[in-house]
Design an enzyme around this catalytic site. Structure first.
Site, PDB file in Angstrom:
ATOM      1  N   ASP A 134      -6.994   0.249   0.586  1.00 20.36           N
ATOM      2  CA  ASP A 134      -5.655   0.659   1.015  1.00 20.36           C
ATOM      3  C   ASP A 134      -5.664   2.020   1.698  1.00 20.36           C
ATOM      4  OD1 ASP A 134      -5.037  -1.655  -0.309  1.00 20.36           O
ATOM      5  OD2 ASP A 134      -3.400  -0.808  -1.478  1.00 20.36           O
ATOM      6  N   GLU A 146      -5.617   8.105  -5.194  1.00 14.09           N
ATOM      7  CA  GLU A 146      -5.473   6.703  -5.579  1.00 14.09           C
ATOM      8  C   GLU A 146      -6.124   6.416  -6.938  1.00 14.09           C
ATOM      9  OE1 GLU A 146      -3.160   4.685  -4.148  1.00 14.09           O
ATOM     10  OE2 GLU A 146      -4.571   3.236  -3.279  1.00 14.09           O
ATOM     11  N   GLY A 204       0.798  -1.238   0.000  1.00 11.31           N
ATOM     12  CA  GLY A 204       0.000   0.000   0.000  1.00 11.31           C
ATOM     13  C   GLY A 204       0.818   1.269   0.000  1.00 11.31           C
TER      14      GLY A 204
END
Length: 383
Positions: free
Chosen positions: A203, A192, A144
């Protein structure tokens, strides 16, 4: 004024790959952090620039504020809440990234730089800013790292922007309030999306809140662990193609629908049992030992099912064999095909020997706590 934010990485304790097919999975934060240091230059500074330093990689990117405003001004405007970057804006950001002539060997960083430009411009506006990033997380290994980057960056930017209520006089690390964590998590998710396209949100949620999360079919539930877990995390340093591995499992499910349905159902049972186990009360050393033994068995079963899915790798099998010699149980975490392997550590007597043997294979090893704190921030006055 400088603000620092640190955000943890994540591991998947159970359920990777099967979660794509409707099974439950359990993820947890890991005590390896990415730190973002953000500074607004004083009015006496001559450089009217936006700067990003990736300290561990010895890379630096910078743009004149006017250049960023020219490229993104029509898209950013007066954004006051987490907003998805429009496709046309992504093209403009891509031109800003291209200005930097990122080395071919590091071109995978381009999407992260793009996320930085969107988050920085959207949250702070078009002002001179200097951002430095350091990380304990290996890149692209399933821990992550991109989410921790987006969470740490968003946390620091929000704190400087005045969008959240934080005590700037506080000394040391502090956490956001619950409702502000939600805002931060949403901004990090937008970053993200720029990096991964269609992330699950798992994550960044783990990195924001810390602890452990149970998730199934898009529903995420925070769970509280009563087990103080530590894991040996082995980075095989073998790169892998996550999309190809996910597609391979799906193709196997098409070829063997009944068998793979049973595999996914078994993984679902393991994840549910594991989540109950880690939340169960610990009364004494005996019950702790019993729970650790059950956890080890669940991890071992999950690994066997991941092998059934075809996502193991020779490097992963080497870690499994090595740890088993010392009566320790391991499983891959994340996509598989390389990446990282978790080893449960109830027996600390053999840790040094295990690490020495794994490192002799060319692997990188970390010992980290599991299910700890989420993102934290701190302020310092540079005057």
């Amino acid at each position: 004024m400088e603000v620092k934010a640190r955000a943890p990485g994540k591991i998947i304790l159970a359920g990777e790959h099967a979660v794509v097919h409707g099974s439950t999975a359990v993820a947890a934060s890991v005590d390896l952090y990415t730190t973002a240091s953000v500074r607004l230059p004083s009015s006496s500074d001559e450089n009217d620039i936006v700067k990003l330093q990736l300290k561990d990689l010895e890379l630096e990117f910078s743009w004149p504020v006017s250049r960023v405003r020219e490229a993104l001004g029509v898209f950013v405007g007066a954004i006051s809440s987490p907003t998805t970057c429009p496709a046309e804006c992504l093209k403009s950001i891509a031109s800003l990234v291209e200005d930097q002539n990122i080395p071919e060997a590091k071109i995978g960083l381009a999407s992260g730089v793009a996320a930085f430009l969107w988050l920085c411009s959207s949250i702070l506006g078009f002002v001179p800013v200097e951002v430095a990033i350091t990380s304990e997380l290996p890149l692209g290994s399933g821990l992550g790292s991109s989410a921790a980057f987006c969470v740490a960056l968003s946390a620091a930017l929000l704190a400087l922007s005045g969008s959240v209520n934080v005590d700037r006089e506080h000394h040391g690390w502090m956490i956001y309030k619950e409702d502000e964590l939600d805002l931060l998590n949403k901004w990090a998710f937008e970053g993200e999306k720029i990096i991964h396209g269609k992330p699950s949100g798992i994550d960044n949620t783990v990195s924001t809140y810390g602890g452990m999360i149970k998730f199934r079919s898009g529903n995420l539930t925070l769970i509280k662990s009563n087990m103080a877990l530590k894991m040996l995390i082995t980075n095989t340093k073998v790169g892998r193609n996550t999309k190809a591995l996910v597609a391979g499992v799906s193709e196997r499910a098409i070829r063997h629908p009944d068998a793979m349905k049973s595999v996914f159902n078994a993984v679902n049972s393991i994840s549910n049992e594991l989540s109950i186990l880690i939340q169960s009360p610990i009364h004494d050393e005996v019950s702790l030992t019993e729970n650790e033994e059950k956890l080890a068995e669940l991890m071992e079963m999950n690994q066997g099912l991941l092998q059934c899915m075809g996502v193991s790798h020779a490097s992963i099998e080497t870690v499994l064999r090595t740890s088993l010699k010392y009566k320790l149980i391991s499983k891959l975490t994340g996509a598989g095909g390389g990446g990282c392997v978790l080893t449960l550590l109830p027996n600390w007597k053999v840790v040094d020997e295990v690490i020495a043997e794994l490192e002799s294979c060319g692997f990188e090893c970390f010992i980290a706590g599991i299910g700890g704190k989420g993102v934290e921030i701190s302020f310092s006055d540079l005057s």
